[in-house]
Scaffold this motif. Sequence first.
Motif, PDB file in Angstrom:
ATOM      1  N   LEU A  85     -89.401  32.901 -62.827  1.00 49.57           N
ATOM      2  CA  LEU A  85     -88.126  32.335 -63.272  1.00 49.57           C
ATOM      3  C   LEU A  85     -88.136  30.811 -63.194  1.00 49.57           C
ATOM      4  CD1 LEU A  85     -85.709  34.789 -61.372  1.00 49.57           C
ATOM      5  CD2 LEU A  85     -86.808  35.131 -63.585  1.00 49.57           C
ATOM      6  N   GLY A  86     -87.310  30.204 -64.018  1.00 51.26           N
ATOM      7  CA  GLY A  86     -87.152  28.754 -63.970  1.00 51.26           C
ATOM      8  C   GLY A  86     -85.669  28.423 -63.934  1.00 51.26           C
ATOM      9  N   TYR A  87     -85.321  27.333 -63.264  1.00 48.33           N
ATOM     10  CA  TYR A  87     -83.905  26.977 -63.096  1.00 48.33           C
ATOM     11  C   TYR A  87     -83.621  25.555 -63.517  1.00 48.33           C
ATOM     12  CZ  TYR A  87     -84.027  31.055 -60.143  1.00 48.33           C
ATOM     13  OH  TYR A  87     -84.217  32.322 -59.683  1.00 48.33           O
ATOM     14  N   VAL A  88     -82.515  25.408 -64.221  1.00 48.70           N
ATOM     15  CA  VAL A  88     -81.998  24.060 -64.490  1.00 48.70           C
ATOM     16  C   VAL A  88     -80.557  24.076 -63.985  1.00 48.70           C
ATOM     17  CG1 VAL A  88     -81.442  22.367 -66.276  1.00 48.70           C
ATOM     18  CG2 VAL A  88     -83.470  23.808 -66.526  1.00 48.70           C
ATOM     19  N   PHE A  89     -80.305  23.193 -63.013  1.00 49.24           N
ATOM     20  CA  PHE A  89     -78.975  23.169 -62.394  1.00 49.24           C
ATOM     21  C   PHE A  89     -78.109  22.080 -63.023  1.00 49.24           C
ATOM     22  CE2 PHE A  89     -81.856  24.906 -59.204  1.00 49.24           C
ATOM     23  CZ  PHE A  89     -81.168  26.019 -58.752  1.00 49.24           C
ATOM     24  N   GLN A  90     -76.834  22.283 -62.859  1.00 48.79           N
ATOM     25  CA  GLN A  90     -75.856  21.329 -63.412  1.00 48.79           C
ATOM     26  C   GLN A  90     -76.089  19.910 -62.873  1.00 48.79           C
ATOM     27  OE1 GLN A  90     -71.866  22.768 -62.952  1.00 48.79           O
ATOM     28  NE2 GLN A  90     -70.983  20.738 -63.098  1.00 48.79           N
ATOM     29  N   ASP A  91     -76.375  19.828 -61.549  1.00 47.52           N
ATOM     30  CA  ASP A  91     -76.548  18.497 -60.948  1.00 47.52           C
ATOM     31  C   ASP A  91     -78.026  18.147 -60.743  1.00 47.52           C
ATOM     32  OD1 ASP A  91     -77.094  20.280 -59.015  1.00 47.52           O
ATOM     33  OD2 ASP A  91     -75.760  19.453 -57.495  1.00 47.52           O
ATOM     34  N   TYR A  92     -78.873  18.718 -61.573  1.00 39.35           N
ATOM     35  CA  TYR A  92     -80.325  18.438 -61.645  1.00 39.35           C
ATOM     36  C   TYR A  92     -81.108  19.013 -60.462  1.00 39.35           C
ATOM     37  CZ  TYR A  92     -77.518  14.660 -63.726  1.00 39.35           C
ATOM     38  OH  TYR A  92     -76.531  13.951 -64.315  1.00 39.35           O
ATOM     39  N   ALA A  93     -80.552  18.864 -59.257  1.00 39.91           N
ATOM     40  CA  ALA A  93     -81.178  19.440 -58.058  1.00 39.91           C
ATOM     41  C   ALA A  93     -82.616  18.985 -57.866  1.00 39.91           C
ATOM     42  CB  ALA A  93     -81.093  20.969 -58.119  1.00 39.91           C
ATOM     43  N   LEU A  94     -82.825  17.709 -58.032  1.00 39.18           N
ATOM     44  CA  LEU A  94     -84.173  17.175 -57.759  1.00 39.18           C
ATOM     45  C   LEU A  94     -84.240  16.773 -56.288  1.00 39.18           C
ATOM     46  CD1 LEU A  94     -84.685  14.945 -60.922  1.00 39.18           C
ATOM     47  CD2 LEU A  94     -85.540  17.256 -60.523  1.00 39.18           C
ATOM     48  N   LEU A  95     -85.437  16.768 -55.761  1.00 33.50           N
ATOM     49  CA  LEU A  95     -85.606  16.369 -54.357  1.00 33.50           C
ATOM     50  C   LEU A  95     -85.734  14.845 -54.309  1.00 33.50           C
ATOM     51  CD1 LEU A  95     -87.966  19.290 -53.800  1.00 33.50           C
ATOM     52  CD2 LEU A  95     -85.781  19.026 -52.632  1.00 33.50           C
ATOM     53  N   PRO A  96     -84.804  14.186 -53.617  1.00 33.01           N
ATOM     54  CA  PRO A  96     -84.716  12.728 -53.728  1.00 33.01           C
ATOM     55  C   PRO A  96     -85.915  11.971 -53.181  1.00 33.01           C
ATOM     56  CG  PRO A  96     -83.239  13.558 -52.023  1.00 33.01           C
ATOM     57  CD  PRO A  96     -83.793  14.742 -52.722  1.00 33.01           C
ATOM     58  N   GLU A  97     -86.671  12.600 -52.248  1.00 35.65           N
ATOM     59  CA  GLU A  97     -87.794  11.868 -51.670  1.00 35.65           C
ATOM     60  C   GLU A  97     -89.081  12.025 -52.474  1.00 35.65           C
ATOM     61  OE1 GLU A  97     -86.214  14.353 -50.258  1.00 35.65           O
ATOM     62  OE2 GLU A  97     -87.653  15.906 -49.692  1.00 35.65           O
ATOM     63  N   MET A  98     -88.989  12.791 -53.564  1.00 35.87           N
ATOM     64  CA  MET A  98     -90.182  12.991 -54.391  1.00 35.87           C
ATOM     65  C   MET A  98     -89.981  12.363 -55.754  1.00 35.87           C
ATOM     66  SD  MET A  98     -91.213  16.877 -53.631  1.00 35.87           S
ATOM     67  CE  MET A  98     -91.010  17.538 -51.997  1.00 35.87           C
ATOM     68  N   ASN A  99     -91.052  11.770 -56.259  1.00 39.70           N
ATOM     69  CA  ASN A  99     -90.951  11.196 -57.596  1.00 39.70           C
ATOM     70  C   ASN A  99     -90.995  12.314 -58.642  1.00 39.70           C
ATOM     71  OD1 ASN A  99     -93.678  11.819 -58.028  1.00 39.70           O
ATOM     72  ND2 ASN A  99     -94.343   9.844 -57.175  1.00 39.70           N
ATOM     73  N   ALA A 100     -90.885  11.927 -59.911  1.00 39.93           N
ATOM     74  CA  ALA A 100     -90.750  12.933 -60.978  1.00 39.93           C
ATOM     75  C   ALA A 100     -91.907  13.923 -60.975  1.00 39.93           C
ATOM     76  CB  ALA A 100     -90.646  12.223 -62.326  1.00 39.93           C
ATOM     77  N   ILE A 101     -93.109  13.376 -60.909  1.00 37.41           N
ATOM     78  CA  ILE A 101     -94.278  14.280 -61.020  1.00 37.41           C
ATOM     79  C   ILE A 101     -94.392  15.182 -59.788  1.00 37.41           C
ATOM     80  CG2 ILE A 101     -96.056  12.704 -60.101  1.00 37.41           C
ATOM     81  CD1 ILE A 101     -97.809  13.709 -62.516  1.00 37.41           C
ATOM     82  N   GLU A 102     -94.005  14.660 -58.637  1.00 34.14           N
ATOM     83  CA  GLU A 102     -94.066  15.481 -57.411  1.00 34.14           C
ATOM     84  C   GLU A 102     -93.027  16.600 -57.475  1.00 34.14           C
ATOM     85  OE1 GLU A 102     -95.611  12.029 -54.273  1.00 34.14           O
ATOM     86  OE2 GLU A 102     -93.456  12.365 -54.550  1.00 34.14           O
ATOM     87  N   ASN A 103     -91.835  16.286 -57.980  1.00 32.59           N
ATOM     88  CA  ASN A 103     -90.805  17.307 -58.131  1.00 32.59           C
ATOM     89  C   ASN A 103     -91.290  18.447 -59.007  1.00 32.59           C
ATOM     90  OD1 ASN A 103     -87.908  17.233 -57.086  1.00 32.59           O
ATOM     91  ND2 ASN A 103     -88.300  15.069 -57.443  1.00 32.59           N
TER      92      ASN A 103
END
Lengths: 226, 418
Positions: A85-103
């Motif tokens: 499964l894959g998820y896209v959340f309303q508020d993006y839900a990215l991990l703030p301490e990781m850069n784009a590629i790490e996320n």
Amino acid sequence: MIEVKNLKKLFKDGETVTEVLKGINFVAKGGEFIAIMGRSGAGKSTFLYQMSLLDEPTEGDIYIDNKNMNSLSISEKTYFRLSKLGYVFQDYALLPEMNAIENVALPLLMQNISEKQAYKKAGEALSKIGLDKKLFNLPSQLSGGEQQRVSIARAIAHEPQILFADEPTANLDNESSRIIMNIFKELHKGGQTIIMVTHEEEYSKFAERIVHLDDGKIVQERIQRQ
Amino acid sequence: MFSLLNIRIGFFLAKRQIRRSSIWTTILIIFVMFFTFINLVVVSGILVGLIQGAIVAVRSHYTSDVIISTLNNKTYIESSPEIMSIVNSLPQVEAVSARYLEGGTLEANYKTRTNDKEKPNTAVASVTGIDPVAEDEVTNLSKFIVEGEYLSPTDYDQVMLGAYLDSEYLPIDSPGFTTLYNVAPGVKIRINVHGIEREVTIKGIIKAKVDEVSLRVFMVDSQLRSIIGRNDYNVDEISIKLKPGTDPEVVRDILKQNGIDRVAKVQTYADAQPKFIKDMIDTFALLGNMLSSIGLVVASITIFIVIFINAITRRKFIGILKGIGINERAIEISYILQSFFYAFCGSVIGILVLYGVLQPFIAAHPIDFPFSDGILVAPVGGTLFRVGLLMFTTIVAGFIPARLIVRKNTLDSILGRN
């Protein structure tokens, strides 16, 4: 591919019991792009969370590829989410301490893919959505639209069977929202199954099927000509 | 739980969390860990060092490495000259000091006393005859002169008075223990040994935190020999200083093999320690460990709070991690690794400060306790054990809050629901 039978969800708050989903039956075939719509409080996000195994239904069964998800343990569900499964959340839900590629690489690494391969695939996923120049930016260094694109890249990098999106454009301006919806459109063209919750009529048009929920029940389903 | 994959992901998460967290928060936590480590090692180290300092002082300023003393049933060491030649022939020996010891009475106010009803100001002391040069080579006695001068070999009718016999240094006056009043270098006192009385001049006051030094009165050996009429050169104590690196037990055993133990007690400095000193070391070590364990509890609570606040403020992200399929164990490991990192950094800095600064500094400038020059005792084995203890406690204190947060419902965490 996904079949929901008599799905019910109750929330208890002390003595008060709220029935949010009231016995939903639903089927989604592989490769479909489905928009779930409804007014606020209709139960559409709750419905998505049950289908995407982020929450436990009170009653009813969910089958994905004919396998009853109720039979899975918590850790098996976690692994299922990771691999299928894959998820896209309303508020993006990215991990703030990781850069784009790490996320993007993180779920790939959890699948025991080598670091080199994971970063390669993550880079490809980000390039696919036009973020090849922002691989090493932290979420705080990206606009809302860019963050949502990273979130999509994370959701699709491991080529999931089903992509769930919960109000993916709710926090974005029109321009960014259109970019996001076009990405979904392209993914769908490539055969990706997408189930998206939205309350915006404009973006539901990108889906081929629209399911209307009201008061915890499906009240209308319609196929759209693309 | 600790599969390689979970450890790998835990490391990936922990590394990024530490790298991108507030530098000041990280420094503060490491600072707490550093002080906890110092508290763990130094409190017990100082308490043990308090006694150890006394032992070192007795070794340095009285017994030296090996001491030969009178048997309990003898009044002096028989065949002392032969023993001295055996001792002097040993290649491990650096210096030797032979001492004559006799009990005596000192009287201070005999000149100013106007009538017989006035109480004589007397003190009982061990009168010690020494070769001032040899004694200084073995015990550095001249370093402890606090007033006046050290004896020279030709000084006659002159003494060095132990400071604990001078009321100015030890203002105690009890029926069982008296000191001399108004004495100082240049003042004459009377010494009575075996009924033979001599008037001598105080040449210096000597003060060391070793009773065997500060409660004695020293004079040149030839004079004491003449007072007590000992012409056979048999002495009462022989302190032997060994060359650096020599094991005192080896020399003790050589001396015993030469039959010296038949006429005298042959002991290393450690053998000569009274049992109560050894008991005190154990008691102080226990006391130190009890105090240190309070520090350990404080550190555990600190780490618990730090990790708990960290985890609770990151609850949403923990939920997201679980949501996208990251194993709970990997997330817990990431917090364990963060705790480990803080404890490790605190311990490494602590070890560097301990062995690079504190221990050498305290060794060079001992803490001035009333009865010893306190040193810092921190054996490497004990220190590493405490590092292990700190690591273990910290890891547990980090794991528990992480587990509490990680086990919460995934969706509730993502949506911030209780």
